[in-house]
Design a protein around this motif. Structure first.
Motif, PDB file in Angstrom:
ATOM      1  N   ASP A  29       0.858  -1.174   0.000  1.00 22.14           N
ATOM      2  CA  ASP A  29       0.000   0.000   0.000  1.00 22.14           C
ATOM      3  C   ASP A  29       0.901   1.233   0.000  1.00 22.14           C
ATOM      4  OD1 ASP A  29       0.964   0.308   2.596  1.00 22.14           O
ATOM      5  OD2 ASP A  29      -0.866  -0.475   3.521  1.00 22.14           O
ATOM      6  N   SER A  49       3.044  -5.710 -10.469  1.00 17.55           N
ATOM      7  CA  SER A  49       2.282  -4.529 -10.877  1.00 17.55           C
ATOM      8  C   SER A  49       2.682  -3.356  -9.998  1.00 17.55           C
ATOM      9  CB  SER A  49       0.768  -4.788 -10.763  1.00 17.55           C
ATOM     10  OG  SER A  49       0.405  -5.038  -9.414  1.00 17.55           O
ATOM     11  N   GLY A  50       2.258  -2.167 -10.409  1.00 21.52           N
ATOM     12  CA  GLY A  50       2.568  -0.965  -9.644  1.00 21.52           C
ATOM     13  C   GLY A  50       3.967  -0.445  -9.901  1.00 21.52           C
ATOM     14  N   THR A  51       4.351   0.555  -9.116  1.00 21.24           N
ATOM     15  CA  THR A  51       5.681   1.144  -9.253  1.00 21.24           C
ATOM     16  C   THR A  51       6.183   1.601  -7.895  1.00 21.24           C
ATOM     17  OG1 THR A  51       6.980   2.745 -10.535  1.00 21.24           O
ATOM     18  CG2 THR A  51       4.860   3.505  -9.691  1.00 21.24           C
ATOM     19  N   SER A  64       8.918  -1.010 -12.150  1.00 23.46           N
ATOM     20  CA  SER A  64       7.480  -1.167 -12.342  1.00 23.46           C
ATOM     21  C   SER A  64       7.218  -2.548 -12.924  1.00 23.46           C
ATOM     22  CB  SER A  64       6.950  -0.063 -13.262  1.00 23.46           C
ATOM     23  OG  SER A  64       7.622  -0.088 -14.504  1.00 23.46           O
ATOM     24  N   SER A  81       7.227   1.936  -1.954  1.00 22.83           N
ATOM     25  CA  SER A  81       6.209   1.839  -2.987  1.00 22.83           C
ATOM     26  C   SER A  81       5.600   3.196  -3.285  1.00 22.83           C
ATOM     27  CB  SER A  81       5.119   0.867  -2.502  1.00 22.83           C
ATOM     28  OG  SER A  81       4.307   0.461  -3.554  1.00 22.83           O
ATOM     29  N   ASP A  82       5.165   3.359  -4.524  1.00 22.06           N
ATOM     30  CA  ASP A  82       4.443   4.574  -4.900  1.00 22.06           C
ATOM     31  C   ASP A  82       3.135   4.648  -4.114  1.00 22.06           C
ATOM     32  OD1 ASP A  82       4.214   6.805  -7.108  1.00 22.06           O
ATOM     33  OD2 ASP A  82       2.266   5.812  -7.044  1.00 22.06           O
ATOM     34  N   ASN A  85       0.120   4.227  -6.839  1.00 22.69           N
ATOM     35  CA  ASN A  85       0.150   3.003  -7.645  1.00 22.69           C
ATOM     36  C   ASN A  85       1.159   2.034  -7.028  1.00 22.69           C
ATOM     37  OD1 ASN A  85      -0.237   1.158  -9.748  1.00 22.69           O
ATOM     38  ND2 ASN A  85       1.267   2.164 -11.070  1.00 22.69           N
ATOM     39  N   PRO A  86       0.830   1.482  -5.853  1.00 23.16           N
ATOM     40  CA  PRO A  86       1.823   0.688  -5.107  1.00 23.16           C
ATOM     41  C   PRO A  86       2.144  -0.646  -5.762  1.00 23.16           C
ATOM     42  CG  PRO A  86      -0.317   0.597  -4.027  1.00 23.16           C
ATOM     43  CD  PRO A  86      -0.449   1.597  -5.133  1.00 23.16           C
ATOM     44  N   TRP A  87       3.306  -1.155  -5.418  1.00 22.40           N
ATOM     45  CA  TRP A  87       3.776  -2.437  -5.935  1.00 22.40           C
ATOM     46  C   TRP A  87       2.907  -3.610  -5.484  1.00 22.40           C
ATOM     47  CZ3 TRP A  87       9.113  -0.997  -3.722  1.00 22.40           C
ATOM     48  CH2 TRP A  87       9.950  -0.489  -4.716  1.00 22.40           C
ATOM     49  N   THR A  88       2.816  -4.615  -6.332  1.00 21.20           N
ATOM     50  CA  THR A  88       2.616  -5.998  -5.922  1.00 21.20           C
ATOM     51  C   THR A  88       3.850  -6.707  -6.436  1.00 21.20           C
ATOM     52  OG1 THR A  88       0.209  -5.951  -6.000  1.00 21.20           O
ATOM     53  CG2 THR A  88       1.262  -8.104  -6.216  1.00 21.20           C
TER      54      THR A  88
END
Length: 267
Positions: A29, A49-51, A64, A81-82, A85-88
């Motif tokens: 998150d 996913s995410g960045t 990303s 994490s961003d 647009n957080p990482w998975t």
């Protein structure tokens, strides 16, 4: 934030040349931020996913979807994490003399960021071992997969040095990353890069190892996994949001790829 964590039992003969501390998947998150001072582990991760951002002695990078990164033993680790647009991401934490030895042998001891490097299948195999085996022999199996992973990266780097990923292939991948939830056709890519159907498929496969439509389905699957674990949306709506034609097809495809139905995966 949710995480799937798998911790291996240390070997009775520890420390061995290769040991696994943890492996898992993180559904980050906006608050996700990890720091380690003079880390005792190698942290190797693949972004589903995410960045986000990693700060390394080699520079600051923003991995990303589709990227791999390495945070080395002995270095300070700082990554986050961003917020929007957080990482998975799927990852492995390991340590031992064999870890640095293998990285050195493959010329990766000072490499941090590996853009567009599809290592996810190797991480999935590592997680499968960590999930199903709890004794110290699991580390031996993971060590073999880790070695194969580094071989894959090394071979890919060698090919890239001779045959860099063409701009047209990179443009197609970016387009698919942005539109995989929609109805995507090869025609969309032919118009994007001004190539024929067969040229589009051949170029994409040569650059990324799979066809454009296989790539789209893999991105849809990962998006569905995230929604199943992190939302209470009905399966029908998840199928629709991820770009699958209908709930029945989605359920069949999901079970074929993961070995379980969407409802079982969610529980």
């Amino acid at each position: 934030m949710k995480e799937e964590l798998y911790q291996l039992v240390p070997s009775e003969y520890s420390p061995r040349p290769f040991e696994v501390e943890l492996a898992g998947i993180s559904y980050c998150d906006g608050t996700y931020h990890i720091t380690r001072n003079h880390s005792s582990i190698l942290c190797m991760e693949y972004v589903i996913s995410g960045t986000g951002t990693i700060e390394t002695p080699n520079g600051t990078f923003h991995p990303s979807a589709g990227d791999t990164y390495l945070l080395h033993q002995g270095e300070d680790h700082n990554y986050y994490s961003d917020k929007k647009n957080p990482w998975t991401k799927i990852w492995l934490n390991c340590y031992g003399s064999l870890v640095s030895g293998l990285l050195s042998s493959y010329g990766l001891l000072h490499t941090s960021y590996l853009p567009a490097t599809p290592t996810e299948p190797y991480f999935r195999r590592i997680l499968d071992v960590a999930k199903t085996q709890t004794d110290s022999r699991a580390a031996d199996q993971i060590c073999i997969i880790f070695h194969e992973l580094l071989q894959f990266i090394h071979q890919r780097n060698q090919l890239a040095s001779v045959h860099p990923i063409p701009e047209a292939a990179a443009s197609m991948k970016q387009y698919l990353d942005n539109h995989f939830q929609e109805k995507v056709r090869i025609d969309d890519l032919t118009r994007l890069v001004y190539l024929s159907h067969s040229q589009v498929i051949r170029l994409f496969r040569a650059s990324f190892g799979i066809t454009p439509l296989e790539y789209v389905e893999s991105r849809r699957l990962e998006s569905a996994r995230i929604m199943l674990k992190n939302t209470s949306l009905p399966v029908r709506e998840i199928a629709e949001r991820c770009g699958f034609s209908d709930e029945h097809y989605f359920s069949g495809y999901f079970k074929k790829r993961t070995g379980m139905s969407p409802r079982t995966y969610r529980s």
